[in-house]
Design an enzyme around this catalytic site. Structure first.
Site, PDB file in Angstrom:
ATOM      1  N   TYR A 135      -2.813  -1.285  10.449  1.00  0.00           N
ATOM      2  CA  TYR A 135      -2.632  -1.440   9.173  1.00  0.00           C
ATOM      3  C   TYR A 135      -1.304  -0.969   8.462  1.00  0.00           C
ATOM      4  O   TYR A 135      -0.773  -1.578   7.590  1.00  0.00           O
ATOM      5  CB  TYR A 135      -3.761  -0.699   8.477  1.00  0.00           C
ATOM      6  CG  TYR A 135      -3.932  -0.940   6.764  1.00  0.00           C
ATOM      7  CD1 TYR A 135      -4.496  -2.196   6.336  1.00  0.00           C
ATOM      8  CD2 TYR A 135      -3.497   0.033   6.075  1.00  0.00           C
ATOM      9  CE1 TYR A 135      -4.693  -2.340   4.923  1.00  0.00           C
ATOM     10  CE2 TYR A 135      -3.577  -0.188   4.503  1.00  0.00           C
ATOM     11  CZ  TYR A 135      -4.031  -1.260   4.141  1.00  0.00           C
ATOM     12  OH  TYR A 135      -4.461  -1.569   2.674  1.00  0.00           O
ATOM     13  N   SER A 184       0.741  -1.284  -0.030  1.00  0.00           N
ATOM     14  CA  SER A 184       0.155   0.049  -0.102  1.00  0.00           C
ATOM     15  C   SER A 184       1.002   1.166  -0.008  1.00  0.00           C
ATOM     16  O   SER A 184       2.230   1.027   0.624  1.00  0.00           O
ATOM     17  CB  SER A 184      -0.822  -0.049   1.383  1.00  0.00           C
ATOM     18  OG  SER A 184      -1.379   1.209   1.404  1.00  0.00           O
TER      19      SER A 184
HETATM   20  P1  NAD Z   1     -11.211  -6.275  -0.369  1.00  0.00           P
HETATM   21  O1  NAD Z   1     -12.064  -6.350   1.059  1.00  0.00           O
HETATM   22  O2  NAD Z   1     -12.280  -6.185  -1.471  1.00  0.00           O
HETATM   23  O3  NAD Z   1     -10.518  -7.535  -0.676  1.00  0.00           O
HETATM   24  C1  NAD Z   1      -9.806  -8.171   0.488  1.00  0.00           C
HETATM   25  C2  NAD Z   1      -9.840  -9.750   0.326  1.00  0.00           C
HETATM   26  O4  NAD Z   1      -8.946 -10.296   1.365  1.00  0.00           O
HETATM   27  C3  NAD Z   1     -11.094 -10.253   0.084  1.00  0.00           C
HETATM   28  O5  NAD Z   1     -11.273 -11.109  -0.902  1.00  0.00           O
HETATM   29  C4  NAD Z   1     -11.161 -11.060   1.540  1.00  0.00           C
HETATM   30  O6  NAD Z   1     -12.253 -12.092   1.684  1.00  0.00           O
HETATM   31  C5  NAD Z   1      -9.897 -11.655   1.713  1.00  0.00           C
HETATM   32  N1  NAD Z   1      -9.514 -11.869   3.049  1.00  0.00           N
HETATM   33  C6  NAD Z   1      -9.628 -11.239   4.296  1.00  0.00           C
HETATM   34  N2  NAD Z   1      -9.020 -11.973   5.085  1.00  0.00           N
HETATM   35  C7  NAD Z   1      -8.528 -13.316   4.547  1.00  0.00           C
HETATM   36  C8  NAD Z   1      -8.160 -14.327   5.277  1.00  0.00           C
HETATM   37  N3  NAD Z   1      -7.752 -14.560   6.402  1.00  0.00           N
HETATM   38  N4  NAD Z   1      -7.689 -15.158   4.258  1.00  0.00           N
HETATM   39  C9  NAD Z   1      -7.892 -15.130   3.049  1.00  0.00           C
HETATM   40  N5  NAD Z   1      -8.527 -14.092   2.522  1.00  0.00           N
HETATM   41  C10 NAD Z   1      -8.981 -13.201   3.143  1.00  0.00           C
HETATM   42  O7  NAD Z   1     -10.332  -5.141  -0.251  1.00  0.00           O
HETATM   43  P2  NAD Z   1      -9.126  -4.581  -1.465  1.00  0.00           P
HETATM   44  O8  NAD Z   1      -8.999  -3.327  -1.546  1.00  0.00           O
HETATM   45  O9  NAD Z   1      -9.373  -5.543  -2.737  1.00  0.00           O
HETATM   46  O10 NAD Z   1      -7.966  -5.298  -0.764  1.00  0.00           O
HETATM   47  C11 NAD Z   1      -6.853  -6.069  -1.230  1.00  0.00           C
HETATM   48  C12 NAD Z   1      -5.529  -5.768  -1.044  1.00  0.00           C
HETATM   49  O11 NAD Z   1      -5.243  -4.602  -1.407  1.00  0.00           O
HETATM   50  C13 NAD Z   1      -5.401  -5.668   0.521  1.00  0.00           C
HETATM   51  O12 NAD Z   1      -4.440  -6.286   0.906  1.00  0.00           O
HETATM   52  C14 NAD Z   1      -5.240  -4.323   0.992  1.00  0.00           C
HETATM   53  O13 NAD Z   1      -4.624  -3.965   2.175  1.00  0.00           O
HETATM   54  C15 NAD Z   1      -4.569  -3.893  -0.215  1.00  0.00           C
HETATM   55  N6  NAD Z   1      -4.837  -2.468  -0.622  1.00  0.00           N
HETATM   56  C16 NAD Z   1      -6.101  -1.801  -1.009  1.00  0.00           C
HETATM   57  C17 NAD Z   1      -6.296  -0.534  -1.517  1.00  0.00           C
HETATM   58  C18 NAD Z   1      -7.374   0.170  -1.685  1.00  0.00           C
HETATM   59  O14 NAD Z   1      -7.595   1.263  -1.868  1.00  0.00           O
HETATM   60  N7  NAD Z   1      -8.458  -0.770  -2.044  1.00  0.00           N
HETATM   61  C19 NAD Z   1      -5.152   0.388  -1.138  1.00  0.00           C
HETATM   62  C20 NAD Z   1      -3.995   0.042  -0.844  1.00  0.00           C
HETATM   63  C21 NAD Z   1      -3.835  -1.415  -0.495  1.00  0.00           C
END
Ligand code: NAD
Length: 267
Positions: free
Chosen positions: A165, A152
């Site tokens: 986080y 991130s």
């Molecule tokens: P999201 O909530 O849509 O996806 C997260 C996914 O992780 C979901 O499919 C969830 O079921 C899965 N998950 C959660 N706990 C789990 C576990 N114990 N085992 C297996 N799967 C599990 O959110 P997202 O935005 O798609 O996030 C995905 C990644 O991207 C994360 O690591 C998040 O920190 C990172 N991220 C997202 C953003 C953003 O703006 N959306 C920005 C920076 C980083």
């Protein structure tokens, strides 16, 4: 023209939603067989697989909690049973449990570290073992294996109210660089993607109303939120031989969020 990931197998953790789903679709479109991991959303994972199959791709759904060692080992075993090996790991699963630091419970701290950081350790360890066992298969890739860690912008930008986080993402940065250094001689590449604000369920509150969206845009010089496809494209590049000489970096995909947008207007 040969697709960039033809004949390769990719595990994408947390692929039932958001960025993981976008990455799984993008890798599949370049010819990879994709393991769509989820921990508790079988229907959504099945829908992602369905979309991939309709587009002519292939994959399977595997349930596993990435913070659970036995689950992770079983997921890799199932992958080998179905596809023989793994070439690409996208360590994407993650969540937020936000709280003011002085109110943060130990459970909120432990849960975020367990899934966001320990989960990446457990999956990367299994992948590295397989990459070392198998080595390079030149018809498929110049590398013995590729790991992409979903980090991130908060691996470098502090984030009040999100200490667990931000600490997990800072940890991922050093985990990624250390593994990259340790296994580069074996032709294993380990990199991160550092998304800025991407439209997914994790940050729904930040884009759901025009007011919150306009507030968010103040942080993004490019003046648009990112989409899962933006990350999918970056993941394909990092997984393919197009980036064969790239190792140990974080590729920020953030519309310029790291460019100190507060100074856009002369500060
Ligand atoms: P999201 O909530 O849509 O996806 C997260 C996914 O992780 C979901 O499919 C969830 O079921 C899965 N998950 C959660 N706990 C789990 C576990 N114990 N085992 C297996 N799967 C599990 O959110 P997202 O935005 O798609 O996030 C995905 C990644 O991207 C994360 O690591 C998040 O920190 C990172 N991220 C997202 C953003 C953003 O703006 N959306 C920005 C920076 C980083």
């Amino acid at each position: 023209m040969k697709r960039k990931l033809e004949g390769q197998t990719a595990i994408v953790t947390g692929a039932s939603s958001g960025i993981g789903a976008g990455v799984a679709k993008a890798l599949a479109a370049e010819g990879a067989a994709v393991v769509i991991n989820h921990s508790s959303s079988a229907d959504k994972a099945a829908a992602v697989l369905d979309e991939i199959k309709k587009a002519g791709g292939k994959g399977i759904v595997v349930k596993a909690d990435v913070s659970n060692e036995a689950d992770v080992q079983a997921m890799f075993k199932e992958t080998y049973k179905q596809f023989g090996t793994v070439d690409i790991l996208v360590n994407n699963a993650g969540l937020q449990k936000d709280a003011k630091f002085h109110d943060m419970t130990l459970d909120e701290w432990n849960r975020v570290i367990a899934i966001n950081l320990t989960g990446q350790f457990l999956c990367a360890r299994e992948a590295i073992k397989e990459f070392l066992r198998r080595g390079v298969v030149p018809e498929r890739s110049k590398a013995a294996g590729k790991i992409i860690c979903m980090s991130s912008v908060h691996e470098v930008i502090p984030w009040a109210g999100h200490a667990n986080y931000a600490a997990s993402k800072g940890g991922i940065m050093m985990l990624m660089k250390t593994i990259a250094q340790e296994y580069a001689p074996q032709k294993i590449r380990v990199n991160s993607i550092g998304p800025g604000a991407i439209r997914t369920p994790i940050n729904h509150a930040a884009w759901q109303t025009p007011e919150s969206y306009n507030q968010l845009l103040k942080l993004i010089p490019q003046k648009r939120i990112g989409e899962a496809e933006d990350i999918g494209g970056a993941a394909v590049w990092l997984a393919s031989d197009d980036s064969d000489y790239v190792n140990g970096i974080t590729l920020f995909v953030d519309g310029g969020m790291l460019l100190y947008p507060g100074f856009e207007d002369n500060g």
